[in-house]
Design an enzyme around this catalytic site. Structure first.
Site, PDB file in Angstrom:
ATOM      1  N   HIS A  42       0.862  -1.188   0.000  1.00  0.00           N
ATOM      2  CA  HIS A  42       0.000   0.000   0.000  1.00  0.00           C
ATOM      3  C   HIS A  42       0.898   1.237   0.000  1.00  0.00           C
ATOM      4  O   HIS A  42       1.629   1.468   0.960  1.00  0.00           O
ATOM      5  CB  HIS A  42      -0.912   0.005   1.236  1.00  0.00           C
ATOM      6  CG  HIS A  42      -1.878  -1.141   1.254  1.00  0.00           C
ATOM      7  ND1 HIS A  42      -3.070  -1.128   0.577  1.00  0.00           N
ATOM      8  CD2 HIS A  42      -1.806  -2.368   1.842  1.00  0.00           C
ATOM      9  CE1 HIS A  42      -3.710  -2.281   0.766  1.00  0.00           C
ATOM     10  NE2 HIS A  42      -2.969  -3.054   1.524  1.00  0.00           N
ATOM     11  N   LEU A  43       0.855   1.996  -1.096  1.00  0.00           N
ATOM     12  CA  LEU A  43       1.702   3.195  -1.203  1.00  0.00           C
ATOM     13  C   LEU A  43       0.943   4.466  -0.837  1.00  0.00           C
ATOM     14  O   LEU A  43       1.538   5.532  -0.701  1.00  0.00           O
ATOM     15  CB  LEU A  43       2.294   3.311  -2.614  1.00  0.00           C
ATOM     16  CG  LEU A  43       3.342   2.231  -2.971  1.00  0.00           C
ATOM     17  CD1 LEU A  43       3.790   2.381  -4.428  1.00  0.00           C
ATOM     18  CD2 LEU A  43       4.541   2.295  -2.045  1.00  0.00           C
ATOM     19  N   ARG A  44      -0.382   4.350  -0.684  1.00  0.00           N
ATOM     20  CA  ARG A  44      -1.252   5.427  -0.156  1.00  0.00           C
ATOM     21  C   ARG A  44      -1.410   6.650  -1.046  1.00  0.00           C
ATOM     22  O   ARG A  44      -2.207   7.529  -0.729  1.00  0.00           O
ATOM     23  CB  ARG A  44      -0.765   5.891   1.229  1.00  0.00           C
ATOM     24  CG  ARG A  44      -0.707   4.808   2.282  1.00  0.00           C
ATOM     25  CD  ARG A  44      -2.059   4.212   2.571  1.00  0.00           C
ATOM     26  NE  ARG A  44      -2.011   3.275   3.708  1.00  0.00           N
ATOM     27  CZ  ARG A  44      -2.746   2.181   3.790  1.00  0.00           C
ATOM     28  NH1 ARG A  44      -3.607   1.881   2.827  1.00  0.00           N
ATOM     29  NH2 ARG A  44      -2.655   1.386   4.828  1.00  0.00           N
TER      30      ARG A  44
ATOM     31  N   ASP B 269      -8.569  -5.163  -2.411  1.00  0.00           N
ATOM     32  CA  ASP B 269      -7.976  -5.364  -1.086  1.00  0.00           C
ATOM     33  C   ASP B 269      -8.329  -4.274  -0.085  1.00  0.00           C
ATOM     34  O   ASP B 269      -8.345  -3.090  -0.405  1.00  0.00           O
ATOM     35  CB  ASP B 269      -6.453  -5.488  -1.153  1.00  0.00           C
ATOM     36  CG  ASP B 269      -5.893  -5.833   0.213  1.00  0.00           C
ATOM     37  OD1 ASP B 269      -6.291  -6.865   0.756  1.00  0.00           O
ATOM     38  OD2 ASP B 269      -5.109  -5.039   0.756  1.00  0.00           O
TER      39      ASP B 269
ATOM     40  N   HIS C 108      -8.980 -10.458  -1.125  1.00  0.00           N
ATOM     41  CA  HIS C 108      -8.911 -10.269   0.329  1.00  0.00           C
ATOM     42  C   HIS C 108     -10.084 -11.082   0.882  1.00  0.00           C
ATOM     43  O   HIS C 108     -11.238 -10.644   0.811  1.00  0.00           O
ATOM     44  CB  HIS C 108      -9.043  -8.773   0.645  1.00  0.00           C
ATOM     45  CG  HIS C 108      -9.201  -8.444   2.095  1.00  0.00           C
ATOM     46  ND1 HIS C 108      -8.284  -7.687   2.786  1.00  0.00           N
ATOM     47  CD2 HIS C 108     -10.163  -8.776   2.993  1.00  0.00           C
ATOM     48  CE1 HIS C 108      -8.694  -7.569   4.050  1.00  0.00           C
ATOM     49  NE2 HIS C 108      -9.838  -8.212   4.193  1.00  0.00           N
TER      50      HIS C 108
ATOM     51  N   ASP D 191       2.088  -6.856   2.472  1.00  0.00           N
ATOM     52  CA  ASP D 191       0.909  -6.103   2.930  1.00  0.00           C
ATOM     53  C   ASP D 191       1.353  -4.858   3.714  1.00  0.00           C
ATOM     54  O   ASP D 191       0.732  -4.484   4.707  1.00  0.00           O
ATOM     55  CB  ASP D 191      -0.048  -6.968   3.754  1.00  0.00           C
ATOM     56  CG  ASP D 191      -1.417  -6.310   3.936  1.00  0.00           C
ATOM     57  OD1 ASP D 191      -1.673  -5.247   3.327  1.00  0.00           O
ATOM     58  OD2 ASP D 191      -2.235  -6.860   4.702  1.00  0.00           O
TER      59      ASP D 191
HETATM   60 ZN   LIG Z   1      -6.134  -7.240   2.627  1.00  0.00          ZN
END
Ligand SMILES: [Zn+2]
Length: 428
Positions: free
Chosen positions: A58-60, A150, A177, A303
């Site tokens: 997750h790079l946001r 996800d 997910h 993750d």
């Molecule tokens: Zn997830």
């Protein structure tokens, strides 16, 4: 520019060798190579691996640049030995159009620390109602091959079936997910003895396992490709073993944190240990290690889920789910799998590079260490032991569950197409 990497052990095997890197490729491997015009670097008999590939980062950015940006996240990735990461789609706006995935891909290219392969959302706005434009994202400059909602589960079976069928046309995969939403309303931690003692709402193993079983059957039915994100229970490992036994096209990942931490840590009420799926029991941890060792679980994925302080430093019930992981992933795998003799370095290369690159269809990554191959590499100092200090992290966020832990092995150098992104353990 050419580079001479001296005195390294490919996959930790055999005598040390020298590698010359030029024009983005490995052009020569031998012993006692002369530097010539190449910039020399002594690898000190470290283990050389193909650059690591993360299927789940997750790079946001866009949307939560206070927690992470593509620049800071990929810098952290390079320090962890990664040369490619898949950026999850749950940004703001959601990566559900060609425009957003191309934006993320370009930001990655401009930052230059590692390749960024954007993941496209399966459904518009991650709402689970209407399929996003998967084909348009696949055809975009970002060439998206992995699709995931996800953070949310694609819980509608009919939609999941159609998505699995649709992405077959371009070799795509649906990364699920697995979380049955009705079984996890208000869930705060693993459902079990500890959740009863602590009085927190439980997230039962069956909520993950029911979706995995269903999705394996759907993938088999349409002949599609399913990837199961962050498997966390012993029962899930059994289900994936069962699906593979049938020859279905199902792959799975485990996170480093699920290989070592248990739900006993919820007793600290420290929200750094709050994650989704939740930390499970010792029995689950052992089953995950066994599944990774025997290949039932195909790969490790971080993750990496950075969160700003105000979202994480709250009471347990209010805190966000997630942990950072890019800089510690390899060391945790060494500690849990290599040191106990359960994975060889060659298997580490498979589980953290070759296989995730194949699942994500990244042709230039996860390649053998051989002349003519792309020079995407990382070098590991086996002897190093280090203590994790969140303040030293390149990530913009500080929510590592390993703060203060001593870990073995450290990435000292990373090369992206022959150019160092990390040297001497620091950003190059
Ligand atoms: Zn997830």
């Amino acid at each position: 520019m050419s580079f001479l990497l001296r005195n390294v052990k490919a996959y930790g095997e055999g005598d040390p060798v020298d590698l010359r890197l030029a024009d983005g490729r490995i052009v020569e491997i031998g012993s006692g190579l002369s530097a010539g015009d190449s910039q020399p670097y002594d690898g000190q008999s470290g283990v050389l691996l193909p650059g690591l590939v993360d299927l789940h980062t997750h790079l946001r950015e866009p949307g939560r640049e206070d927690a992470e940006t593509v620049e800071t996240g990929t810098r952290a990735a390079a320090l962890g030995g990664f040369t490619a990461v898949h950026a999850m789609a749950n940004t703001d706006p959601v990566a559900d159009t060609a425009g957003v995935v191309e934006q993320v891909w370009r930001l990655g290219r401009d930052a230059g620390h590692c390749d960024v392969a954007p993941v496209g959302a399966v459904t518009i706005g991650l709402a689970g109602e209407q399929m996003a434009e998967l084909g348009t994202m696949a055809d975009s400059a970002a060439r998206v091959r992995v699709f995931s909602d996800d953070g949310h589960c694609v819980s509608d079976a009919s939609l999941m079936r159609r998505a699995l069928e649709y992405v077959k046309a371009f070799g795509g995969v649906i990364a699920q997910h697995a979380q049955e939403p009705r079984l996890t309303v208000g869930a705060q931690m693993n459902e079990g003895v500890n959740s009863s003692l602590l009085g927190l709402t439980g997230w039962p193993a069956v909520a993950e396992e029911a979706i995995i079983a269903r999705d394996c059957l759907l993938a088999a039915h349409v002949g599609g490709r399913l990837h199961v994100c962050h498997v966390s229970t012993a029962g899930s490992v059994e289900l994936i073993r069962w699906a593979k036994g049938h020859g279905w096209d199902v792959t799975a990942e485990v996170t480093p944190h699920h290989l070592v931490l248990t739900d006993d840590l919820a007793g600290t009420y420290d929200p750094v240990f709050k994650v989704n799926p939740p930390l499970r029991t010792k029995t689950d941890v052992e089953a995950l290690r066994e599944g990774l060792a025997d290949g039932t679980i195909d790969c490790v994925a971080t993750d990496h889920a950075p969160h700003a302080l105000e979202d994480k430093e709250a009471e347990w019930g209010a805190a966000a789910f997630g942990m950072t992981g890019l800089e510690t992933a390899l060391a945790v795998v060494v500690q849990t799998m290599v040191e106990p003799g359960r994975l060889s370095w060659r298997s580490v290369a498979e589980r953290l590079s070759t296989t995730p690159a194949r699942i994500g269809r990244l042709e230039e990554h996860g390649r053998p260490i051989a002349v003519g191959e792309p020079a995407n590499l990382c070098l590991v100092d086996l002897g190093a032991r280090w203590t994790v200090d969140p303040a030293q992290s390149a990530s913009r966020s500080r929510n590592t569950p390993f703060a203060g832990h001593e870990l073995p092995s450290r990435v000292v150098a990373t090369f992206l197409r022959g150019t160092p992104t990390v040297l001497d353990g620091r950003s190059a």
